[in-house]
Design a protein around this motif. Structure first.
Motif, PDB file in Angstrom:
ATOM      1  N   ARG A   1      13.404 -23.287  75.329  1.00  0.00           N
ATOM      2  CA  ARG A   1      14.740 -23.664  75.092  1.00  0.00           C
ATOM      3  C   ARG A   1      15.620 -24.237  76.302  1.00  0.00           C
ATOM      4  O   ARG A   1      16.124 -25.176  76.028  1.00  0.00           O
ATOM      5  CB  ARG A   1      15.505 -22.497  74.575  1.00  0.00           C
TER       6      ARG A   1
ATOM      7  N   HIS B   1      11.042 -16.391  68.470  1.00  0.00           N
ATOM      8  CA  HIS B   1      12.436 -17.429  68.282  1.00  0.00           C
ATOM      9  C   HIS B   1      13.362 -16.399  67.883  1.00  0.00           C
ATOM     10  O   HIS B   1      14.665 -16.592  68.368  1.00  0.00           O
ATOM     11  CB  HIS B   1      11.995 -18.259  67.406  1.00  0.00           C
TER      12      HIS B   1
ATOM     13  N   TYR C   1      22.272 -26.094  76.355  1.00  0.00           N
ATOM     14  CA  TYR C   1      21.850 -24.606  76.394  1.00  0.00           C
ATOM     15  C   TYR C   1      22.715 -23.965  77.293  1.00  0.00           C
ATOM     16  O   TYR C   1      22.728 -24.091  78.518  1.00  0.00           O
ATOM     17  CB  TYR C   1      20.611 -24.528  76.893  1.00  0.00           C
TER      18      TYR C   1
ATOM     19  N   CYS D   1      16.426 -21.750  65.785  1.00  0.00           N
ATOM     20  CA  CYS D   1      15.439 -22.354  66.739  1.00  0.00           C
ATOM     21  C   CYS D   1      14.127 -22.332  66.167  1.00  0.00           C
ATOM     22  O   CYS D   1      13.489 -21.380  66.835  1.00  0.00           O
ATOM     23  CB  CYS D   1      15.728 -22.281  68.158  1.00  0.00           C
TER      24      CYS D   1
END
Length: 335
Positions: A91, A14, A99, A277
């Motif tokens: 994601r 991440h 996004y 995230c």
């Protein structure tokens, strides 16, 4: 202001994914798409982050003991990059309208600049605040952007509280501290206790707190019933615009920490904001320990709370947000 890649975290997907996105956002590689081979080249030339160094050293020792060939060692790197793209794919699927990238065929692509929506612009702020160490050369820029994250979190916290709640920033350098609570922490704690309608305020302990600081509290949302009875409803929140250090702050705004100042009939809920995230490729927390004792709000949850209020236009018109964008768009990418 300069953007530098800095040390890498190949075993922390991440975090490595954040770097990949910033390489595109800042124009570091000079184009709007990035292939897994680009990250492989970065890994080959870059230094490993301290927290990943032990893992890499252990892997090298194990490879030497087993007499692994160079091809077997390169397979380890391929596996690391595969995990990064699995996370990026998560994601793209989970964040959807928020996004600003497309993930396909081992390639991460940035949407066309002209297509940058309000949501994408806010995502950029969260992304930058997740890796502040990569931005250098402008005096106080990290502090300014961390403050912007707190101001953005104020909007998000409003999404958790009833509409009649007053959501204020308790952080020492905020406008609310100057104009509402007072810059002196001792006076600010007394004002906070009054807003919370606690049973009693321990004035002696408040005096011991000293005149500076925020006692670990960044944000507070209060519903005051103004009926003379004890106890308002409140949410206490901490903001951590840090890449890896924020889990150590999750209990900073917990009600337990304020028991020396106030006699409270119950513990107010505690919230932790992080721009990271903080997910695995399957959407779970990277480490459940970071979500113990608090409601953890990471990048995706923050965006969801903002979306529920449809406050994007108000956010991008804020002076602090415009200041961030002006700074970010002036970033020079360099090795």
């Amino acid at each position: 202001m300069d953007f530098i890649t800095g040390d890498l975290a190949p075993n922390t997907p991440h975090l490595f994914a954040d770097l990949a996105e910033l390489l595109l956002m800042t124009g570091y590689i000079g184009r709007n798409s990035l292939h897994t081979n680009d990250l492989a080249s970065l890994l080959a030339d870059g230094a490993v982050d301290f927290e990943d160094l032990d893992i890499e050293q252990d892997a090298e020792v194990e490879a030497a003991q087993k007499g692994q060939s160079s091809s077997e060692k390169s397979q380890r790197q391929e596996n690391q990059l595969e995990e990064v793209f699995k996370h990026l794919s998560y994601r793209a699927q989970a964040l959807k309208a928020y996004y600003p990238f497309v993930v396909a065929n081992n390639t991460l692509s940035l949407v066309e600049p002209a297509a940058l929506s309000l949501r994408y612009r806010v995502y950029r702020l969260l992304l930058a605040c997740s890796r502040l160490r990569s931005f250098e050369g402008a005096t106080g820029i990290r502090q300014h952007w961390a403050k912007a994250f707190t101001q953005l979190s104020q909007y998000a916290l409003a999404g958790l509280a009833p509409k009649q709640a007053e959501v204020r920033i308790f952080d020492a350098n905020s406008t609310d501290r100057r104009d509402y609570y007072g810059t002196d922490l001792r006076k600010a704690l007394n004002k906070l206790g009054q807003d919370l309608a606690v049973l009693t305020i321990n004035g002696e302990e408040c005096q011991k707190a000293g005149s500076s600081g925020d006692a670990g509290l960044d944000l507070v949302a209060v519903v005051n019933f103004d009926d003379g009875a004890a106890t308002s409803y409140a949410l206490l929140a901490q903001c951590g615009a840090q890449e890896t250090g924020w889990p150590q702050k999750t209990l900073a705004a917990h009600a337990l920490r304020f028991r020396s100042y106030f006699q409270m009939p119950f513990d107010y809920p505690s919230v932790m904001f992080t721009p990271v995230c903080y997910r695995t490729a399957t959407g779970e927390w990277t480490d459940n320990q970071a979500a113990t004792g608090v409601l953890l709000l990471d990048r995706g949850r923050i965006l969801s709370l903002l979306d529920a209020q449809d406050c994007w236009q108000a956010i991008v018109e804020e002076p602090w947000f415009l200041a961030f964008e002006n700074g970010f768009l002036g970033v020079n990418a360099q090795d």
